[in-house]
Enzyme design. Structure first.
Site, PDB file in Angstrom:
ATOM      1  N   ARG A 140       1.067  -8.138  14.174  1.00  0.00           N
ATOM      2  CA  ARG A 140       0.408  -7.175  13.284  1.00  0.00           C
ATOM      3  C   ARG A 140      -0.523  -7.880  12.301  1.00  0.00           C
ATOM      4  O   ARG A 140      -1.608  -7.377  11.995  1.00  0.00           O
ATOM      5  CB  ARG A 140       1.460  -6.345  12.534  1.00  0.00           C
ATOM      6  N   ARG A 192      12.459  -0.655  10.122  1.00  0.00           N
ATOM      7  CA  ARG A 192      11.494  -0.267  11.162  1.00  0.00           C
ATOM      8  C   ARG A 192      11.564  -1.222  12.342  1.00  0.00           C
ATOM      9  O   ARG A 192      11.704  -2.428  12.171  1.00  0.00           O
ATOM     10  CB  ARG A 192      10.075  -0.282  10.574  1.00  0.00           C
ATOM     11  N   ARG A 244      -8.739   1.397   9.999  1.00  0.00           N
ATOM     12  CA  ARG A 244      -8.357   0.040  10.380  1.00  0.00           C
ATOM     13  C   ARG A 244      -9.378  -0.587  11.317  1.00  0.00           C
ATOM     14  O   ARG A 244      -9.219  -1.749  11.694  1.00  0.00           O
ATOM     15  CB  ARG A 244      -7.010   0.080  11.103  1.00  0.00           C
ATOM     16  N   ARG A 246      12.292  -5.112   4.547  1.00  0.00           N
ATOM     17  CA  ARG A 246      11.997  -3.725   4.178  1.00  0.00           C
ATOM     18  C   ARG A 246      13.012  -2.740   4.737  1.00  0.00           C
ATOM     19  O   ARG A 246      13.425  -2.822   5.890  1.00  0.00           O
ATOM     20  CB  ARG A 246      10.590  -3.380   4.694  1.00  0.00           C
ATOM     21  N   LYS A 288       0.831  -1.218   0.000  1.00  0.00           N
ATOM     22  CA  LYS A 288       0.000   0.000   0.000  1.00  0.00           C
ATOM     23  C   LYS A 288       0.865   1.268   0.000  1.00  0.00           C
ATOM     24  O   LYS A 288       0.674   2.166  -0.801  1.00  0.00           O
ATOM     25  CB  LYS A 288      -0.924   0.037   1.242  1.00  0.00           C
TER      26      LYS A 288
HETATM   27  P1  AMP Z   1       1.769   0.933   9.452  1.00  0.00           P
HETATM   28  O1  AMP Z   1       2.882   1.893   9.147  1.00  0.00           O
HETATM   29  O2  AMP Z   1       0.521   1.233   8.681  1.00  0.00           O
HETATM   30  O3  AMP Z   1       2.196  -0.504   9.338  1.00  0.00           O
HETATM   31  O4  AMP Z   1       1.397   1.169  10.990  1.00  0.00           O
HETATM   32  C1  AMP Z   1       2.347   0.958  12.014  1.00  0.00           C
HETATM   33  C2  AMP Z   1       1.647   0.912  13.360  1.00  0.00           C
HETATM   34  O5  AMP Z   1       0.999   2.169  13.608  1.00  0.00           O
HETATM   35  C3  AMP Z   1       0.543  -0.123  13.474  1.00  0.00           C
HETATM   36  O6  AMP Z   1       1.042  -1.416  13.837  1.00  0.00           O
HETATM   37  C4  AMP Z   1      -0.320   0.489  14.584  1.00  0.00           C
HETATM   38  O7  AMP Z   1       0.283   0.314  15.845  1.00  0.00           O
HETATM   39  C5  AMP Z   1      -0.245   1.971  14.256  1.00  0.00           C
HETATM   40  N1  AMP Z   1      -1.320   2.401  13.328  1.00  0.00           N
HETATM   41  C6  AMP Z   1      -1.187   2.840  12.043  1.00  0.00           C
HETATM   42  N2  AMP Z   1      -2.373   3.159  11.525  1.00  0.00           N
HETATM   43  C7  AMP Z   1      -3.292   2.908  12.469  1.00  0.00           C
HETATM   44  C8  AMP Z   1      -4.707   3.013  12.523  1.00  0.00           C
HETATM   45  N3  AMP Z   1      -5.421   3.442  11.478  1.00  0.00           N
HETATM   46  N4  AMP Z   1      -5.327   2.677  13.697  1.00  0.00           N
HETATM   47  C9  AMP Z   1      -4.633   2.250  14.769  1.00  0.00           C
HETATM   48  N5  AMP Z   1      -3.290   2.110  14.771  1.00  0.00           N
HETATM   49  C10 AMP Z   1      -2.621   2.433  13.645  1.00  0.00           C
END
Ligand code: AMP
Length: 220
Positions: A171, A160, A88, A127, A13
């Site tokens: 996750r 990360r 989410r 990554r 994404k």
């Molecule tokens: P991502 O970069 O999208 O993989 O997000 C990394 C982390 O940020 C996730 O594992 C969550 O802890 C938090 N996070 C990102 N987007 C959301 C969301 N829409 N709702 C809740 N937590 C989020």
């Protein structure tokens, strides 16, 4: 055009959104990136978010909804945006819809990146991200020309903290449990389109461009 990119972590994404943003003058709104910025600020809000993120769990709705809805109000979103990683949960989806309705706006399409666990685990564990411009690489699939250095801006690449085996597992489980239901939510609204998340970046871009044309979202 206003889009939501939906799919598990590692489905592509963010990588595809960052490539499309310039091509179509869209704002790329990544809730994960915004939360990581908040964490860097070391504010009470940032510290609270960090606890959840380090465990691979979702940050509480009220915190993330506020951040994303404020971002959508910024002027660069007027020509359209891609929401990456948001919503989410069903509450996030409802709050987003209400906020857009108040502005007489709606989401044009929800692109669901369907992929296998094998693909996403392979992608997340290899990554690399540029610490300056945020461009994504992969140790094997998209290696930088010079090890550890961003091709575009010369910034240092990093891995990360939550891209480790244990947190990746959490996750993915959290995605299934809390986010998976949004696929049906948007399917019922008739705006969900499914694409394969298992292809490489160039093939993914081609598929998305074809989709945007077919849906009449971009001119020929
Ligand atoms: P991502 O970069 O999208 O993989 O997000 C990394 C982390 O940020 C996730 O594992 C969550 O802890 C938090 N996070 C990102 N987007 C959301 C969301 N829409 N709702 C809740 N937590 C989020």
């Amino acid at each position: 055009m206003r889009l939501i990119f939906l799919g598990p972590p590692g489905a592509g994404k963010g990588t595809l959104a960052s490539r499309l943003k310039q091509r179509y003058s869209l704002a790329h709104i990544s809730s994960g990136d915004m939360l990581r910025e908040t964490v860097k600020s070391n504010t009470p809000l940032g510290l609270k978010a960090k606890e959840f993120m380090d465990r691979g769990e979702l940050v509480p709705d009220e915190l993330v909804i506020q951040i994303v809805l404020d971002r959508i109000r910024r002027p660069d979103c007027r020509s359209g945006f891609i929401l990456d990683g948001f919503p989410r949960t069903s509450l996030q989806a409802e709050r987003l819809e209400e906020a857009l309705e108040r502005k007489n706006m709606e989401i044009d399409l929800v692109v669901y990146f369907q992929t296998t666990t094998e693909t996403v685990v392979g992608r997340l564990s290899g990554r690399l991200i540029c610490s300056v411009c945020g461009y994504n690489y992969h140790i094997k699939n998209i290696p930088p020309k010079q090890e550890g250095i961003c091709d575009h801006c010369g910034g240092q690449l990093y891995q990360r903290q939550d891209d480790n085996e244990q947190t990746i597992k959490t996750r993915l489980a959290v995605y299934q449990k809390q986010t998976g239901g949004l696929i049906d939510y948007y399917r019922r609204k008739g705006i969900l389109r499914t694409v394969s998340g298992d292809v490489d970046v160039e093939a993914g871009l081609e598929v998305l461009e074809g989709l945007f044309h077919r849906e009449g979202l971009v001119d020929d």
